[in-house]
Design an enzyme around this catalytic site. Structure first.
Site, PDB file in Angstrom:
ATOM      1  N   HIS A 223       0.962  -1.290   0.197  1.00 57.26           N
ATOM      2  CA  HIS A 223       0.092   0.036   0.067  1.00 57.26           C
ATOM      3  C   HIS A 223       0.889   1.185  -0.149  1.00 57.26           C
ATOM      4  CE1 HIS A 223      -3.384   2.469   0.490  1.00 57.26           C
ATOM      5  NE2 HIS A 223      -3.690   2.135   1.890  1.00 57.26           N
ATOM      6  N   HIS A 262      -2.206  -1.953  -9.293  1.00 52.77           N
ATOM      7  CA  HIS A 262      -3.296  -1.456  -8.397  1.00 52.77           C
ATOM      8  C   HIS A 262      -4.480  -2.316  -8.724  1.00 52.77           C
ATOM      9  CE1 HIS A 262      -5.852   1.669  -6.745  1.00 52.77           C
ATOM     10  NE2 HIS A 262      -4.852   2.067  -6.529  1.00 52.77           N
ATOM     11  N   ASP A 316       2.628   5.780  -6.284  1.00 52.32           N
ATOM     12  CA  ASP A 316       3.741   5.670  -5.622  1.00 52.32           C
ATOM     13  C   ASP A 316       5.205   5.778  -6.435  1.00 52.32           C
ATOM     14  OD1 ASP A 316       2.937   6.036  -3.133  1.00 52.32           O
ATOM     15  OD2 ASP A 316       2.639   3.837  -2.943  1.00 52.32           O
TER      16      ASP A 316
HETATM   17  N1  ACO Z   1       4.605  -6.632 -10.417  1.00 52.11           N
HETATM   18  C1  ACO Z   1       4.691  -7.538 -10.913  1.00 52.11           C
HETATM   19  N2  ACO Z   1       3.426  -8.187 -11.086  1.00 52.11           N
HETATM   20  C2  ACO Z   1       2.100  -7.888 -10.459  1.00 52.11           C
HETATM   21  C3  ACO Z   1       2.513  -6.646  -9.891  1.00 52.11           C
HETATM   22  C4  ACO Z   1       3.706  -6.000  -9.891  1.00 52.11           C
HETATM   23  N3  ACO Z   1       3.725  -4.683  -9.243  1.00 52.11           N
HETATM   24  N4  ACO Z   1       1.244  -6.162  -9.499  1.00 52.11           N
HETATM   25  C5  ACO Z   1       0.346  -7.417  -9.837  1.00 52.11           C
HETATM   26  N5  ACO Z   1       1.006  -7.964 -10.539  1.00 52.11           N
HETATM   27  C6  ACO Z   1       0.544  -9.584 -11.060  1.00 52.11           C
HETATM   28  C7  ACO Z   1      -0.096 -10.175  -9.856  1.00 52.11           C
HETATM   29  O1  ACO Z   1       1.103 -11.155  -9.374  1.00 52.11           O
HETATM   30  C8  ACO Z   1      -1.167 -11.077 -10.354  1.00 52.11           C
HETATM   31  O2  ACO Z   1      -0.455 -12.193 -11.362  1.00 52.11           O
HETATM   32  P1  ACO Z   1      -1.268 -13.474 -11.456  1.00 52.11           P
HETATM   33  O3  ACO Z   1      -2.382 -13.267 -12.249  1.00 52.11           O
HETATM   34  O4  ACO Z   1      -0.126 -14.346 -12.252  1.00 52.11           O
HETATM   35  O5  ACO Z   1      -1.297 -14.027 -10.089  1.00 52.11           O
HETATM   36  C9  ACO Z   1      -1.677  -9.983 -11.382  1.00 52.11           C
HETATM   37  O6  ACO Z   1      -0.597  -9.396 -11.742  1.00 52.11           O
HETATM   38  C10 ACO Z   1      -2.897  -9.604 -11.277  1.00 52.11           C
HETATM   39  O7  ACO Z   1      -2.553  -8.665 -10.314  1.00 52.11           O
HETATM   40  P2  ACO Z   1      -3.953  -7.865  -9.612  1.00 52.11           P
HETATM   41  O8  ACO Z   1      -5.189  -8.744  -8.974  1.00 52.11           O
HETATM   42  O9  ACO Z   1      -4.157  -6.709 -10.232  1.00 52.11           O
HETATM   43  O10 ACO Z   1      -3.429  -7.303  -8.054  1.00 52.11           O
HETATM   44  P3  ACO Z   1      -3.909  -7.078  -6.680  1.00 52.11           P
HETATM   45  O11 ACO Z   1      -5.162  -6.328  -6.791  1.00 52.11           O
HETATM   46  O12 ACO Z   1      -3.944  -8.340  -5.995  1.00 52.11           O
HETATM   47  O13 ACO Z   1      -2.882  -6.269  -6.078  1.00 52.11           O
HETATM   48  C11 ACO Z   1      -1.433  -4.329  -5.697  1.00 52.11           C
HETATM   49  C12 ACO Z   1      -2.741  -4.977  -6.140  1.00 52.11           C
HETATM   50  C13 ACO Z   1      -1.455  -5.160  -4.238  1.00 52.11           C
HETATM   51  C14 ACO Z   1      -1.293  -2.954  -5.529  1.00 52.11           C
HETATM   52  C15 ACO Z   1      -0.197  -5.106  -6.410  1.00 52.11           C
HETATM   53  O14 ACO Z   1      -0.566  -4.694  -7.666  1.00 52.11           O
HETATM   54  C16 ACO Z   1       1.018  -4.909  -5.954  1.00 52.11           C
HETATM   55  O15 ACO Z   1       1.639  -5.515  -5.088  1.00 52.11           O
HETATM   56  N6  ACO Z   1       1.852  -3.811  -6.469  1.00 52.11           N
HETATM   57  C17 ACO Z   1       3.187  -3.406  -6.000  1.00 52.11           C
HETATM   58  C18 ACO Z   1       3.232  -2.553  -4.742  1.00 52.11           C
HETATM   59  C19 ACO Z   1       2.656  -1.339  -4.991  1.00 52.11           C
HETATM   60  O16 ACO Z   1       3.160  -0.616  -5.760  1.00 52.11           O
HETATM   61  N7  ACO Z   1       1.577  -0.842  -4.150  1.00 52.11           N
HETATM   62  C20 ACO Z   1       0.995   0.588  -4.001  1.00 52.11           C
HETATM   63  C21 ACO Z   1      -0.342   0.436  -4.647  1.00 52.11           C
HETATM   64  S1  ACO Z   1      -0.920   2.095  -4.899  1.00 52.11           S
HETATM   65  C22 ACO Z   1      -1.358   2.618  -3.259  1.00 52.11           C
HETATM   66  O17 ACO Z   1      -1.625   1.774  -2.352  1.00 52.11           O
HETATM   67  C23 ACO Z   1      -1.378   3.853  -3.026  1.00 52.11           C
END
Ligand code: ACO
Length: 380
Positions: A223, A262, A316
């Protein structure tokens, strides 16, 4: 017999828990409105003080209304001595832990701590908005062996934050950078920390408890902690040529690239662009173009194929590089997010109090049933 299993929405993905007039998000096209106003207009034309009014009162302020809330914010920045005492005790802890603890202390001594009316909650929200920058900067000064800097009522919210952090008046450009940063972090619907704050409010607990909850939830790297992680990643990568192998190694090992992806946005996060251009010009000005180059290469080249999966940069991604170039230590990046988010948490709690229902979802039990209790002396 029909399957009796309930449908499970893990992570509450796609679940609407209530209605709101706080913000509108269309994740498919990357659109964000605060109280109906487009984030692009607000980021370019507004000020954080105006956003505080907009969020907490539901409409843009007139000039006298803006002057009044600005005056209240400026007059509410100092901290009770109990908070400074506690900051000294926890001076060696992570700034987010110190912030969480200090807001808790504020809640113990706030004159309206037991009043959960919407009016008192709004007043408390304005006070916490004013006090949180003082907490973050005072803790940083204390842990660095320096005295906290008294707030300067002659500076706006963003300028005063930088002044209390560094002890020097910031430039107009630095103030504008922080102001835009606070604006784009101010509110974002039912994100994890705001939802958690709402859960606290739904038990008719008080605003300070809800903000403590929000701070605790925001801290995590999935987050608010992502900005800190992005800049660490850029420093690890070192040069644009290393970006591809670095990212590939993380993804191949099941990891995530910080600052990408996201839960709601499957297009570019509309807040990200406001930081991208500013990061580029600040990188050039500070004579450190490499950070922008590394991050830009990561975004435009390395992570481009992932756009097909809906993974774009989030708010971010660029923010961390701006804080870094302003000389802000990396463990203050997430507290800065919290400084901006207090009005959003307050608004979410006000909405919850106005038409309350306790938030209490279900989890399907999948463990064993009706086991025989064996006295401890008979267990193998
Ligand atoms: N890098 C690589 N792969 C990713 C990333 C990433 N940053 N984000 C999502 N994916 C992948 C997931 O592993 C998933 O793969 P799969 O289908 O093979 O299992 C696929 O993309 C779909 O993911 P989502 O379901 O869209 O992601 P979720 O909603 O569960 O998580 C989250 C969202 C937690 C923000 C995630 O994208 C993440 O961990 N990002 C990195 C951390 C980050 O930047 N957080 C800040 C968010 S913005 C905020 O809070 C202000």
């Amino acid at each position: 017999m029909a399957d009796q299993s309930p449908q499970i929405f893990r992570g509450l993905r796609g679940v609407y828990a209530d209605t709101t007039t706080s913000s509108f998000i269309d994740g498919e096209v990357g659109k964000l409105l605060y109280r109906g106003y487009n984030i692009h207009d607000l980021a370019e034309k507004s000020t954080f003080e105006e956003i505080v009014y907009l969020l907490l009162y539901g409409e843009l302020p007139t000039k006298p209304q803006l002057a009044e809330i600005d005056g209240t914010l400026r007059a509410s920045r100092s901290l009770p001595s109990e908070v400074i005492d506690v900051l000294k005790v926890v001076k060696d802890s992570h700034p987010m832990d110190a912030l969480r603890t200090a807001v808790s202390v504020l809640g113990c001594v706030d004159p309206e701590r037991d009043d959960n009316s919407v009016e008192a909650t709004r007043r408390k929200g304005i006070r916490i908005t004013a006090q949180v920058p003082t907490i973050v900067t005072a803790h940083h000064r204390i842990r660095s062996g320096q005295d906290p800097v008294d707030p300067d009522p002659g500076l706006n919210h963003a300028g005063n934050f930088l002044y209390m952090l560094f002890g020097e008046r910031p430039t107009e450009e630095e103030m504008k950078l922080m102001d835009v940063d606070f604006i784009i972090h101010a509110e974002h619907g039912s994100n994890a920390s705001s939802f958690a704050a709402r859960v606290a409010a739904s038990t008719v607990s008080d605003l300070h408890s809800a903000v403590v909850t929000g701070v605790g939830v925001l801290k995590g790297p999935w987050h608010g902690g992502a900005a800190e992680a992005v800049m660490k990643m850029a420093l690890d990568i070192g040069t644009p040529e290393n970006a591809e192998a670095y990212a590939r190694n993380i993804i191949d090992n099941g990891g995530r690239i910080m600052g990408f992806g996201h839960r709601v946005y499957k297009a570019e996060d509309p807040r990200a662009g406001h930081m991208r251009d500013r990061s580029e010009s600040l990188s050039r000005q500070k004579g450190q173009p490499q950070w922008f180059q590394i991050l830009s290469h990561l975004e435009r080249e390395v992570m481009r194929p992932y756009q097909a999966k809906g993974i774009y940069v989030n708010v971010d991604f660029w923010a961390g590089s701006i804080y870094y170039l302003l000389g802000i230590p990396d463990d203050l990046f997430v507290p800065i997010f919290a400084v901006g988010r207090i009005p959003g948490w307050t608004l979410q709690c006000m909405e919850q109090y106005e038409d309350n229902i306790i938030i209490r979802p279900l989890t399907e039990y999948v463990g064993p049933m009706d086991l025989e209790y064996v006295p401890i002396e008979d267990r193998g």
